[in-house]
Design a protein around this motif. Structure first.
Motif, short mmCIF file in Angstrom:
data_model
loop_
_atom_site.label_atom_id
_atom_site.label_comp_id
_atom_site.label_asym_id
_atom_site.label_seq_id
_atom_site.Cartn_x
_atom_site.Cartn_y
_atom_site.Cartn_z
N ILE A 23 1.11 -1.04 -0.07
CA ILE A 23 0.09 0.00 -0.04
C ILE A 23 0.81 1.14 -0.01
O ILE A 23 1.53 1.28 0.75
N GLY A 24 0.67 2.36 -1.06
CA GLY A 24 1.58 3.27 -1.23
C GLY A 24 2.79 3.05 -2.00
O GLY A 24 3.83 3.60 -1.90
N ALA A 25 2.54 1.94 -2.91
CA ALA A 25 3.59 1.33 -3.79
C ALA A 25 4.07 2.48 -4.81
O ALA A 25 4.70 2.15 -5.39
N GLY A 26 3.12 3.38 -4.93
CA GLY A 26 3.33 4.31 -6.12
C GLY A 26 4.23 5.61 -5.44
O GLY A 26 4.43 6.53 -6.45
N GLY A 27 4.61 5.50 -4.38
CA GLY A 27 5.48 6.68 -3.87
C GLY A 27 6.88 6.51 -4.25
O GLY A 27 7.50 5.60 -4.59
N PHE A 28 7.51 7.05 -3.21
CA PHE A 28 9.10 7.11 -3.48
C PHE A 28 9.63 5.77 -3.09
O PHE A 28 10.27 5.09 -3.72
N ILE A 29 9.39 5.39 -1.80
CA ILE A 29 9.94 4.14 -1.34
C ILE A 29 9.51 2.90 -1.96
O ILE A 29 10.13 2.16 -2.45
N GLY A 30 8.10 3.30 -2.10
CA GLY A 30 7.28 1.99 -2.85
C GLY A 30 8.04 1.69 -4.30
O GLY A 30 8.10 0.45 -4.55
N SER A 31 8.14 2.82 -5.08
CA SER A 31 8.53 2.63 -6.36
C SER A 31 10.03 1.85 -6.53
O SER A 31 10.31 0.91 -7.25
N ILE A 216 17.18 9.22 0.77
CA ILE A 216 16.87 9.89 -0.12
C ILE A 216 17.68 9.17 -1.57
O ILE A 216 17.96 8.24 -1.41
N GLY A 217 16.93 9.60 -2.65
CA GLY A 217 17.48 9.31 -3.85
C GLY A 217 16.49 9.91 -5.04
O GLY A 217 15.56 10.62 -5.04
N PRO A 218 16.59 9.29 -6.20
CA PRO A 218 15.66 9.69 -7.31
C PRO A 218 14.14 9.31 -7.01
O PRO A 218 13.90 8.45 -6.21
N ARG A 219 13.19 10.29 -7.41
CA ARG A 219 12.03 10.08 -7.42
C ARG A 219 11.59 10.47 -6.08
O ARG A 219 10.32 10.10 -5.67
N GLY A 255 18.56 28.95 10.08
CA GLY A 255 19.95 28.84 10.07
C GLY A 255 20.59 27.52 9.69
O GLY A 255 21.78 27.47 9.37
N GLY A 256 19.58 26.76 9.17
CA GLY A 256 20.21 25.32 8.71
C GLY A 256 20.97 24.70 9.69
O GLY A 256 22.14 23.75 9.23
N GLN A 257 20.79 24.77 10.91
CA GLN A 257 21.47 24.39 11.98
C GLN A 257 21.01 22.60 12.42
O GLN A 257 21.88 22.00 12.83
N SER A 258 19.97 22.51 11.80
CA SER A 258 19.64 21.19 12.14
C SER A 258 20.54 19.74 11.78
O SER A 258 20.91 20.25 10.48
N GLN A 259 20.42 18.87 12.27
CA GLN A 259 21.47 17.59 11.62
C GLN A 259 20.81 16.62 11.45
O GLN A 259 19.51 16.24 11.97
N ARG A 260 20.88 15.99 10.22
CA ARG A 260 20.24 14.76 9.72
C ARG A 260 21.37 13.79 9.45
O ARG A 260 22.45 14.03 8.84
N THR A 261 20.91 12.55 9.49
CA THR A 261 21.92 11.22 8.66
C THR A 261 21.01 11.05 7.55
O THR A 261 19.92 10.63 7.81
N PHE A 262 21.63 10.87 6.45
CA PHE A 262 21.22 10.58 5.19
C PHE A 262 21.55 9.13 4.82
O PHE A 262 22.79 8.74 4.94
N VAL A 263 20.54 8.26 4.05
CA VAL A 263 20.83 7.36 3.58
C VAL A 263 20.32 6.95 2.28
O VAL A 263 19.22 7.59 1.79
N TYR A 264 21.14 6.59 1.18
CA TYR A 264 20.67 6.34 -0.10
C TYR A 264 19.60 5.34 -0.24
O TYR A 264 19.74 4.23 0.42
N ILE A 265 18.67 5.54 -0.99
CA ILE A 265 17.59 4.63 -1.05
C ILE A 265 17.67 3.19 -1.39
O ILE A 265 16.97 2.29 -0.55
N LYS A 266 18.62 3.25 -2.19
CA LYS A 266 19.17 1.67 -2.80
C LYS A 266 19.73 0.94 -1.54
O LYS A 266 19.35 -0.38 -1.33
N GLU A 270 17.85 -2.47 0.82
CA GLU A 270 18.29 -4.03 0.97
C GLU A 270 17.75 -4.42 2.30
O GLU A 270 17.56 -5.63 2.37
N ALA A 271 17.82 -3.46 3.20
CA ALA A 271 17.35 -3.74 4.75
C ALA A 271 15.68 -4.21 4.63
O ALA A 271 15.40 -5.30 5.08
N VAL A 272 14.83 -3.56 3.81
CA VAL A 272 13.61 -3.75 3.82
C VAL A 272 13.42 -5.17 3.05
O VAL A 272 12.52 -6.16 3.38
N VAL A 273 14.09 -5.70 2.28
CA VAL A 273 14.10 -6.96 1.63
C VAL A 273 14.60 -7.87 2.39
O VAL A 273 13.77 -8.88 2.57
N LEU A 274 15.47 -7.67 3.31
CA LEU A 274 15.99 -8.73 4.36
C LEU A 274 14.65 -8.97 5.54
O LEU A 274 14.43 -10.20 5.79
#
Ligand code: NAD
Ligand code: UDP
Length: 389
Positions: A23-31, A216-219, A255-266, A270-274
């Motif tokens: 459900i939500g297969a048409g979104g960023f992660i779903g695609s 993050i990543g394409p789409r 001020g752009g001071q907030s911190q985030r850790t980003f991970v590439y979608i692909k 891999e973790a979701v498939v596991l």
């Protein structure tokens, strides 16, 4: 040989092909998840969404080699009686559907709460009643603010991991007051997590809860005025891509001071498939999925994207590539922010061996530094039909 014949789970047992109601297969992660499942597994996907633009290449029509593997079901889970039938047909349901862009949390709090809590209720109920496994997508935002954020700015304890590292089974959920409607999303996600967890505890629901940390990543999202509303505000990767494309300064909120850790979608997929293929290891767990070694401030992200864009486009950056804006100007009243998001990866590494799987023995995902690739920006820009990449 077929992909199914080749697939083994982490304990060396063959993985039987599953039917997955996504459900939500048409979104960023779903695609990305649909692409991965089609390319590398024999699982069958019943793709549910109100839009299919991001998976059109897989479903409209399905290419001959995917015949019988994926079908698109255009329906709104708010009010469609076909939902229960699809969940019953599947072995596993994955719920990705949500309003999940921060600009909506304080400006459309009712839609946000309905989407993330009320609309997810029947999905949980049908899974529980029909003894079907559920992978529910929550968010790192359920942690809210770090404990350390309440200490004075230069307090030494702010540097201690126990004041900021976010642990699934230990860290509290710390949200701002009700007038800060930003937290409507986090609060709705927290309550649906509690409901899923309680269904597991009281009724035996087999569940896994996923807390993505800035994948993050394409789409991802949309480019305002190109493939989304012109006044719309997507998440930061698409905001900055849009600014770069239009040769506007990147806007740094507060001020752009907030911190985030980003991970590439692909990597994250891999973790979701596991999780999908190792139910005995994934059931009953809540998993952080992110890269603790990939932290930047939003300002640093803006600097990196400006440099990457200059390299791939050949255009020199603007004299003033970034400007500061207040959150009330940018998002309106009621905005608030998570200060810092470092996932503890102990549980997912123990259960699913993510570190070994991704060939990095230290912390889970490859890479010690933030890696915003040209591909990420290109992916966002492709939607805008920008040539020259
Ligand atoms: P997305 O907006 O790209 O995808 C969500 C999809 O759900 C959309 O295609 C939308 O059309 C669909 N949808 C929403 N309501 C629906 C309804 N009522 N009926 C049918 N379809 C509906 O978002 P995403 O980035 O792919 O996120 C997926 C999930 O992961 C969400 O639950 C989100 O909260 C969570 N999440 C993502 C991130 C991230 O880094 N991308 C971070 C934290 C949490
Ligand atoms: N942000 C920003 N400029 C923008 C868009 C977002 O400074 O054009 C900031 C936002 O205030 C937040 C961070 O970038 O601190 C990440 O925002 P995003 O919308 O990606 O989602 P979040 O990580 O907060 O869920």
């Amino acid at each position: 040989s077929s992909p199914a014949a080749a697939r083994l789970d982490l304990d060396g047992n063959p993985v039987a092909p599953l039917t997955i109601c996504m459900i939500g297969a048409g979104g960023f992660i779903g695609s990305h998840l649909c692409e991965k499942l089609m390319a590398e597994t024999a699982h069958v996907v019943l793709a549910v969404d109100v839009y299919c633009d991001k998976i059109r290449h897989l479903v409209d029509p399905a290419p001959p080699h995917l015949a019988g593997r994926i079908s698109f079901h255009r329906l709104n889970i708010k009010n469609d009686s076909r939902l229960e039938g699809l969940i019953k047909m599947a072995d596993l349901t994955i719920n990705l559907a949500a309003i999940c862009t921060p600009a909506d949390y304080n400006t459309r709090p009712l839609d946000t709460i309905y989407s993330n809590f009320i609309d997810a209720l029947p999905v949980v109920k049908y899974c529980s009643e029909n003894n079907k496994r559920l992978i529910h997508f929550s968010t790192c935002e359920v942690y809210g603010k770090t404990i350390g954020s309440f200490l004075p700015k230069d307090h030494p304890l702010r540097k201690e991991p126990e004041f900021y590292v976010l642990k699934e089974d230990e860290s509290p959920c710390i949200f701002g007051p009700i007038v800060k409607q930003r937290w409507s999303y986090a609060c709705a996600k927290q309550l649906i997590e509690r409901l899923v967890f309680a269904e597991g505890a009281e009724n035996g629901l087999e569940f896994t809860i996923v807390r993505p940390f800035n994948w993050i990543g394409p789409r991802m999202d949309f480019i305002p005025g190109v493939d989304g509303p012109s006044e719309g505000v997507p998440r930061v990767l698409a905001c900055f891509s849009n600014n770069l494309l239009r040769r506007e300064p990147l806007k740094l909120v507060d001020g752009g001071q907030s911190q985030r850790t980003f991970v590439y979608i692909k990597d994250a997929i891999e973790a979701v498939v596991l999780m999908i293929e190792n139910p005995a290891r994934a059931n009953g767990h809540i998993f952080n999925v992110g890269n603790p070694n990939n932290e930047v401030t939003v300002r640093e992200l803006a600097q990196m994207m400006t440099e990457v864009y200059a390299n791939v486009s050949g255009e020199a950056p603007l004299d003033e590539p970034m400007i500061d804006v207040s959150s009330s100007q940018f998002y309106g009243e009621g905005y608030d922010d998570s200060d810092k998001r470092i996932p503890d990866m102990t549980i997912i590494n123990k259960q699913l061996g993510i570190a070994a799987f991704l060939n990095d023995t230290s912390q889970g995902f490859a890479g010690d530094n933030i890696d915003i690739s040209a591909q990420d920006i290109q992916g966002s820009c492709q939607k805008a039909n920008v040539t020259g990449f």
